[in-house]
Design an enzyme around this catalytic site. Structure first.
Site, PDB file in Angstrom:
ATOM      1  N   LYS A   1       0.857  -1.196   0.000  1.00  0.00           N
ATOM      2  CA  LYS A   1       0.000   0.000   0.000  1.00  0.00           C
ATOM      3  C   LYS A   1       0.889   1.241   0.000  1.00  0.00           C
ATOM      4  CE  LYS A   1      -4.255   1.330   2.390  1.00  0.00           C
ATOM      5  NZ  LYS A   1      -4.871   1.333   3.711  1.00  0.00           N
TER       6      LYS A   1
HETATM    7  C1  E4P Z   1      -8.135   1.794   4.013  1.00  0.00           C
HETATM    8  O1  E4P Z   1      -7.429   1.405   3.123  1.00  0.00           O
HETATM    9  C2  E4P Z   1      -8.036   3.150   4.566  1.00  0.00           C
HETATM   10  O2  E4P Z   1      -6.797   3.347   5.169  1.00  0.00           O
HETATM   11  C3  E4P Z   1      -9.151   3.342   5.539  1.00  0.00           C
HETATM   12  O3  E4P Z   1     -10.347   2.880   4.933  1.00  0.00           O
HETATM   13  C4  E4P Z   1      -9.294   4.749   6.069  1.00  0.00           C
HETATM   14  O4  E4P Z   1     -10.474   4.786   6.818  1.00  0.00           O
HETATM   15  P1  E4P Z   1     -10.806   5.985   7.846  1.00  0.00           P
HETATM   16  O5  E4P Z   1     -11.093   7.209   7.057  1.00  0.00           O
HETATM   17  O6  E4P Z   1     -12.045   5.482   8.559  1.00  0.00           O
HETATM   18  O7  E4P Z   1      -9.621   6.124   8.743  1.00  0.00           O
END
Ligand code: E4P
Length: 218
Positions: free
Chosen positions: A87
């Site tokens: 990622k």
């Molecule tokens: C996933 O890949 C993201 O990091 C995550 O969905 C972020 O979510 P949040 O906005 O609830 O922190």
């Protein structure tokens, strides 16, 4: 639409896996910190533990913000398990790293996508997934779902294979709207997945079926 769970909590991942609906997991540094996972060895062991529970892709985020650092970290992560997806944040060095990993056949998830232009750039670099953050856009009075629609249109126009991974999902309506639009994947908390189960008429109906059965068989 694939269902990913957005957590580093092993019990929640196991619960979703046991339901038989889980296609993968996304994590981020905040989610790892929430579970108290710190230090390279523990972080790596935790990612491996997640991979041992699920059958599908597991996104593990790099911390570096320079190309060389991202490549170094990403290669270590990818070597952990074939399920690992590296990622990478949507920054210029990140785009270069996505291209590098794409050329190596290593899967990537471009995170922190807040515009269609960012998604287009990540797809051009060969990202496996782009992660538009719906909830965080909604939080600032911007229509997160409109972004999913826009990216869907662009990717379909040109046949990009990059999958739209709707992230920052907060509730069950986000999941339903993503499915209506045609997001390839959604990642959300277990609570949002649980909320899909619920309908008061289901509870009332089941109670009546069981009561009638009991009466007839007593
Ligand atoms: C996933 O890949 C993201 O990091 C995550 O969905 C972020 O979510 P949040 O906005 O609830 O922190």
């Amino acid at each position: 639409m694939k269902f990913f769970i957005d957590t580093a909590n092993l019990a929640e991942i196991q619960e979703a896996q046991d339901m038989g609906i889980l296609d993968g997991v996304t994590t981020n540094p905040s989610l790892m910190a929430k579970e108290g996972i710190a230090g390279t060895d523990r972080v790596m062991a935790h990612y491996k533990a997640i991979c041992d529970i699920v059958d599908g892709d597991v996104s593990a985020e790099v911390i570096s913000t320079d190309f060389e650092g991202m490549v170094r970290e990403g290669e270590l992560l990818a070597a952990l398990d074939p399920k690992i997806v590296v990622k990478i944040p949507m920054i210029k060095e990140g785009v270069k790293a996505i291209r590098y990993f794409s050329d190596q056949g290593i899967k990537t998830n471009c995170t922190l996508i807040f515009s269609a232009g960012q998604a287009l750039l990540a797809a051009k670099a060969g990202a496996t997934y782009v992660s538009p953050f719906i909830g965080r856009l909604d939080d600032i009075s911007t229509d997160g779902m409109a972004l999913i629609e826009s990216i869907r249109l662009i990717f379909d126009n040109y046949g990009f294979e990059t999958e739209i991974l709707a992230a920052s999902v907060r509730h069950s309506m986000h999941i339903i709207q993503c499915a209506e639009i045609g997001a390839d994947v959604m990642t959300g908390p277990l609570s949002a997945i649980h909320a899909l189960l619920k309908h008061p008429l289901t509870d009332i109906g089941l109670e009546k079926f069981l009561a009638d059965h009991k009466k007839a068989n007593s």
